[in-house]
Motif scaffolding. Structure first.
Motif, PDB file in Angstrom:
ATOM      1  N   PRO A 264      48.219  10.480 121.192  1.00 33.73           N
ATOM      2  CA  PRO A 264      49.976  10.238 120.583  1.00 33.73           C
ATOM      3  C   PRO A 264      49.657   9.841 119.213  1.00 33.73           C
ATOM      4  O   PRO A 264      48.706   8.969 118.574  1.00 33.73           O
ATOM      5  N   GLN A 265      50.636  10.696 118.186  1.00 28.17           N
ATOM      6  CA  GLN A 265      50.685  10.456 116.887  1.00 28.17           C
ATOM      7  C   GLN A 265      52.109   9.366 116.589  1.00 28.17           C
ATOM      8  O   GLN A 265      52.975   9.366 117.361  1.00 28.17           O
ATOM      9  N   GLY A 266      51.954   8.794 115.539  1.00 30.35           N
ATOM     10  CA  GLY A 266      53.064   8.099 114.901  1.00 30.35           C
ATOM     11  C   GLY A 266      54.126   8.867 114.672  1.00 30.35           C
ATOM     12  O   GLY A 266      54.024  10.306 114.366  1.00 30.35           O
ATOM     13  N   GLY A 267      55.589   8.682 115.172  1.00 23.29           N
ATOM     14  CA  GLY A 267      56.728   9.403 115.114  1.00 23.29           C
ATOM     15  C   GLY A 267      56.626  10.427 116.005  1.00 23.29           C
ATOM     16  O   GLY A 267      57.768  11.447 116.218  1.00 23.29           O
ATOM     17  N   GLU A 268      55.964  10.677 116.909  1.00 25.15           N
ATOM     18  CA  GLU A 268      55.951  11.723 118.178  1.00 25.15           C
ATOM     19  C   GLU A 268      56.904  11.110 118.938  1.00 25.15           C
ATOM     20  O   GLU A 268      56.629  10.073 119.302  1.00 25.15           O
ATOM     21  N   ASP A 269      57.441  12.162 119.549  1.00 19.28           N
ATOM     22  CA  ASP A 269      58.508  11.721 120.872  1.00 19.28           C
ATOM     23  C   ASP A 269      57.605  11.129 121.882  1.00 19.28           C
ATOM     24  O   ASP A 269      56.845  12.242 122.659  1.00 19.28           O
ATOM     25  N   HIS A 270      57.547   9.969 122.303  1.00 19.87           N
ATOM     26  CA  HIS A 270      56.755   9.566 123.344  1.00 19.87           C
ATOM     27  C   HIS A 270      56.960   9.982 124.689  1.00 19.87           C
ATOM     28  O   HIS A 270      56.195   9.982 125.615  1.00 19.87           O
ATOM     29  N   GLU A 271      58.181  10.103 125.176  1.00 18.42           N
ATOM     30  CA  GLU A 271      58.675  10.691 126.242  1.00 18.42           C
ATOM     31  C   GLU A 271      58.104  12.217 126.652  1.00 18.42           C
ATOM     32  O   GLU A 271      57.852  12.446 127.609  1.00 18.42           O
ATOM     33  N   LEU A 272      58.298  12.858 125.715  1.00 16.15           N
ATOM     34  CA  LEU A 272      57.851  14.262 125.677  1.00 16.15           C
ATOM     35  C   LEU A 272      55.992  14.219 125.834  1.00 16.15           C
ATOM     36  O   LEU A 272      55.779  15.215 126.537  1.00 16.15           O
ATOM     37  N   TYR A 273      55.586  13.381 125.013  1.00 15.87           N
ATOM     38  CA  TYR A 273      54.100  13.133 125.312  1.00 15.87           C
ATOM     39  C   TYR A 273      53.785  12.870 126.457  1.00 15.87           C
ATOM     40  O   TYR A 273      52.845  13.349 127.157  1.00 15.87           O
ATOM     41  N   ALA A 274      54.427  11.886 126.997  1.00 16.34           N
ATOM     42  CA  ALA A 274      53.975  11.487 128.339  1.00 16.34           C
ATOM     43  C   ALA A 274      54.325  12.300 129.474  1.00 16.34           C
ATOM     44  O   ALA A 274      53.418  12.406 130.482  1.00 16.34           O
ATOM     45  N   ALA A 275      55.150  13.175 129.405  1.00 17.65           N
ATOM     46  CA  ALA A 275      55.503  14.158 130.325  1.00 17.65           C
ATOM     47  C   ALA A 275      54.654  15.341 130.212  1.00 17.65           C
ATOM     48  O   ALA A 275      54.005  15.638 131.257  1.00 17.65           O
ATOM     49  N   ARG A 276      54.024  15.695 129.100  1.00 14.06           N
ATOM     50  CA  ARG A 276      52.863  16.682 129.010  1.00 14.06           C
ATOM     51  C   ARG A 276      51.431  16.164 129.487  1.00 14.06           C
ATOM     52  O   ARG A 276      50.775  16.760 130.223  1.00 14.06           O
ATOM     53  N   LEU A 277      51.410  14.750 129.231  1.00  7.66           N
ATOM     54  CA  LEU A 277      50.078  14.330 129.579  1.00  7.66           C
ATOM     55  C   LEU A 277      49.947  14.258 131.289  1.00  7.66           C
ATOM     56  O   LEU A 277      49.084  14.351 131.845  1.00  7.66           O
ATOM     57  N   GLN A 278      51.217  13.653 131.744  1.00 13.59           N
ATOM     58  CA  GLN A 278      51.375  13.707 133.233  1.00 13.59           C
ATOM     59  C   GLN A 278      51.074  15.036 133.786  1.00 13.59           C
ATOM     60  O   GLN A 278      50.283  15.472 134.791  1.00 13.59           O
ATOM     61  N   GLU A 279      51.731  16.094 133.185  1.00 11.46           N
ATOM     62  CA  GLU A 279      51.431  17.343 133.618  1.00 11.46           C
ATOM     63  C   GLU A 279      50.075  17.928 133.482  1.00 11.46           C
ATOM     64  O   GLU A 279      49.635  18.410 134.564  1.00 11.46           O
ATOM     65  N   ILE A 280      49.428  17.738 132.456  1.00 11.13           N
ATOM     66  CA  ILE A 280      47.985  17.799 132.295  1.00 11.13           C
ATOM     67  C   ILE A 280      46.987  17.519 133.093  1.00 11.13           C
ATOM     68  O   ILE A 280      46.231  18.123 133.936  1.00 11.13           O
ATOM     69  N   VAL A 281      47.308  16.107 133.441  1.00 10.37           N
ATOM     70  CA  VAL A 281      46.484  15.277 134.346  1.00 10.37           C
ATOM     71  C   VAL A 281      46.601  15.952 135.913  1.00 10.37           C
ATOM     72  O   VAL A 281      45.786  16.005 136.735  1.00 10.37           O
ATOM     73  N   LYS A 282      47.917  16.016 136.218  1.00  8.43           N
ATOM     74  CA  LYS A 282      47.956  16.500 137.721  1.00  8.43           C
ATOM     75  C   LYS A 282      47.598  17.892 137.657  1.00  8.43           C
ATOM     76  O   LYS A 282      47.145  18.440 138.756  1.00  8.43           O
ATOM     77  N   GLY A 283      47.715  18.865 136.911  1.00  9.06           N
ATOM     78  CA  GLY A 283      47.155  20.131 136.694  1.00  9.06           C
ATOM     79  C   GLY A 283      45.654  20.095 136.970  1.00  9.06           C
ATOM     80  O   GLY A 283      44.980  20.854 137.577  1.00  9.06           O
ATOM     81  N   ALA A 284      44.854  19.230 136.115  1.00 11.33           N
ATOM     82  CA  ALA A 284      43.578  19.261 136.109  1.00 11.33           C
ATOM     83  C   ALA A 284      43.071  18.453 137.602  1.00 11.33           C
ATOM     84  O   ALA A 284      41.982  19.109 138.015  1.00 11.33           O
ATOM     85  N   ALA A 285      43.722  17.847 138.262  1.00 10.49           N
ATOM     86  CA  ALA A 285      43.502  17.327 139.575  1.00 10.49           C
ATOM     87  C   ALA A 285      43.206  18.413 140.816  1.00 10.49           C
ATOM     88  O   ALA A 285      42.685  18.312 141.630  1.00 10.49           O
ATOM     89  N   LYS A 286      43.887  19.574 140.153  1.00  5.99           N
ATOM     90  CA  LYS A 286      43.934  20.657 141.342  1.00  5.99           C
ATOM     91  C   LYS A 286      42.613  21.598 140.883  1.00  5.99           C
ATOM     92  O   LYS A 286      42.324  22.549 141.674  1.00  5.99           O
ATOM     93  N   ALA A 287      41.913  21.282 139.910  1.00  2.00           N
ATOM     94  CA  ALA A 287      40.661  22.123 139.622  1.00  2.00           C
ATOM     95  C   ALA A 287      39.430  21.761 140.418  1.00  2.00           C
ATOM     96  O   ALA A 287      39.070  20.927 141.353  1.00  2.00           O
ATOM     97  N   GLN A 288      38.814  22.970 140.980  1.00  2.00           N
ATOM     98  CA  GLN A 288      37.531  23.048 141.707  1.00  2.00           C
ATOM     99  C   GLN A 288      36.443  23.239 140.438  1.00  2.00           C
ATOM    100  O   GLN A 288      36.159  24.547 140.220  1.00  2.00           O
ATOM    101  N   VAL A 289      35.872  22.322 139.750  1.00  2.00           N
ATOM    102  CA  VAL A 289      35.134  22.218 138.974  1.00  2.00           C
ATOM    103  C   VAL A 289      33.593  23.016 139.259  1.00  2.00           C
ATOM    104  O   VAL A 289      32.970  23.434 138.357  1.00  2.00           O
ATOM    105  N   SER A 290      33.408  22.974 140.553  1.00  2.00           N
ATOM    106  CA  SER A 290      32.288  23.567 140.851  1.00  2.00           C
ATOM    107  C   SER A 290      32.348  25.406 140.679  1.00  2.00           C
ATOM    108  O   SER A 290      31.302  25.836 140.639  1.00  2.00           O
TER     109      SER A 290
END
Length: 500
Positions: A264-290
């Protein structure tokens, strides 16, 4: 006269193995040795101290290039001597990085630009070697699971995240943002890679790892190699990234990272950042890295297409990629595809990284690549790369075979909504001249969107689910393959030109 006492000589003998095998065993055992190599190609020397390669010499060459030259030798003899200390340290990169680079060069030398031959001897697999060596040298790790967590288990409980971040400030912020989502549980914070490996070796349940690039003790690059080789957990890079960091990010994506985002950068909307972060992490949890495949030198099948193809140069191909698809763009036979029509790539990626990623694609594939972040007139022979976040109007001219894109406003959409908008809008105009290829992505495609595409007579091409790191979008479309066998087909990215 007292007999002269002979110093013990130890064991002598011979063993047949590759130098890369030998160096890995020495480094894993954290030994202090000098390996002297003699071959028909020349003589060389590699110094290793506390499990790290310090210096290499081959003729007039020294440092990394000397190491790579010696490791390319296919046969000869080696002698292991006690480490006496090099006058200068000519190598400062982790040994894992150096051996991966050496093996990549061997792959390039063996493969050139040709397709792999199933009957040819299989290439050396560093992952398999690490697995075997790790079980031998660190038997306590042999019981670690080498497969991804069961998807069913992940669905039934919160996604368990381990944060690897040396800054207490950022680790606290990332933790707070993730834990706002009740479907995410942060199970711990590790300040560097060694602590991360201790947690994983303990058998703790971890679904996703967020990883910083720059860290003390063990850098991020070394850390992700150990994770991918010994534990195979989805990794999301969260670091201080700028638009010029694309090449560095791509190095981690080539090592198996599922996704990435900037801190997160200074001045960035932290609510939007948190939502993107949560989405990316939950999407990555579906990965079959094998299912992750290391990128080889050749960028797909760029051989000339056989004559008699239908409507050459009169087709539109849209390629969709989300989590886990970043490396697939470099497997595509883009030279061939762009010669047969208009080719558009839509990747889940921040706007700021699109220009840099376009330059990377252009450099590695030799195909002119333009970012879709403004109005465009699209035509064959170039590759157009965007993220589907912009609302736009499309105008298709079938006679001139051109496609106009006019961005209609500054507002943006989330990626899933944007993909639906772009695909349906394009299919409505282009219809049976349109083909859509789906790569790895963690979002499903709604049935109404799939039926709209099929009703327009567009052809849908799916990457085989077992070759996709995230197969959720492919799986949502796959049932239509039985109902529309002429319209829904499967193809690896490398062989996509057979259908375009």
């Amino acid at each position: 006269m007292q007999p002269v006492e002979q110093a013990p000589q130890g064991f002598t003998g011979t063993i047949n193995l590759r130098l890369t095998d030998l160096i890995q065993m020495v480094c894993l055992s954290r030994s202090d040795v000098v390996i002297r190599v003699s071959s028909k190609n020349g003589k060389g020397m590699i110094s290793i101290q506390q499990g790290q390669i310090q210096h290499a010499q081959s003729g007039e060459l020294s440092g990394e290039e000397a190491l790579f030259e010696v490791l390319e030798w296919s046969d000869g003899q080696f002698e292991i001597l006690p480490f006496v200390g090099a006058e200068t340290s000519s190598i400062d990169k982790p040994w894992e990085h150096l051996l991966l680079e050496a093996i990549r060069r061997q792959d390039e030398s063996a493969n050139g630009s040709c397709e792999e031959d199933d009957d040819a001897p299989k290439q050396f697999d560093i992952g398999e070697l690490f697995d075997n060596l790790d079980a031998c040298i660190f038997p306590e790790n042999a019981i670690q699971e080498d497969t991804d967590p069961a998807p069913a288990e992940t669905v039934c409980r919160a996604t368990k995240v381990l944060i690897v971040e040396d800054s207490p400030f950022f680790s606290k912020k990332i933790r707070e943002m993730l834990e706002r989502d009740p479907a995410i549980e942060v199970v711990g914070v590790a300040p560097h890679g060694e602590d991360l490996l201790k947690v994983l070796n303990s058998g703790a349940t971890v679904d996703v790892i967020t990883l910083d690039i720059e860290m003390p003790v063990m850098p991020g690059e070394t850390t992700i190699k150990h994770v991918m080789i010994r534990h195979r957990r989805p990794v999301v890079i969260i670091s201080s990234l700028q638009s010029h960091s694309v090449a560095k990010v791509f190095d981690f994506l080539q090592l198996g990272a599922v996704d990435f985002m900037s801190k997160p950068q200074g001045g960035e909307d932290h609510e939007l950042y948190a939502a993107r972060l949560q989405e990316i992490v939950k999407g990555a949890a579906k990965a079959q890295v094998s299912n992750f495949r290391r990128l080889r030198k050749h960028n797909g099948d760029n051989r000339p297409l056989p004559t008699g193809n239908s409507r050459p140069g009169k087709q539109v191909l849209v390629i969709v990629g989300g989590e886990g698809a970043h490396v697939d763009w470099f497997r595509l036979p883009l030279q061939n595809l762009c010669g047969n029509g208009i080719v558009i790539g839509l990747q889940k990626m921040p706007d700021s990284f699109l220009p840099g990623f376009c330059r990377l694609i252009e450099t590695k594939t030799q195909v002119g690549t333009e970012p879709l972040i403004a109005n465009h007139d699209l035509a064959p022979a170039r590759f157009y790369f965007g993220n589907a976040s912009r609302v736009g109007d499309f105008k298709f001219d079938s006679d001139e075979f051109s496609l106009g894109l006019k961005i209609t406003g500054a507002e943006t959409m989330d990626w899933k909504s944007g993909i639906q908008f772009w695909l349906c809008s394009l299919a409505e105009q282009i219809r049976d001249s349109m083909k859509i290829c789906f790569l790895s992505a963690a979002d499903s495609l709604p049935d109404r969107t799939t039926t709209t595409l099929l009703a327009s007579n567009a052809k849908v091409i799916l990457a085989p689910p077992k070759s996709a790191v995230c197969s959720q979008m492919i799986d949502s479309i796959r049932p239509y393959a039985d109902l529309f066998p002429e319209q829904v087909i499967f193809s690896d990215p490398e062989t996509l030109s057979e259908y375009f």
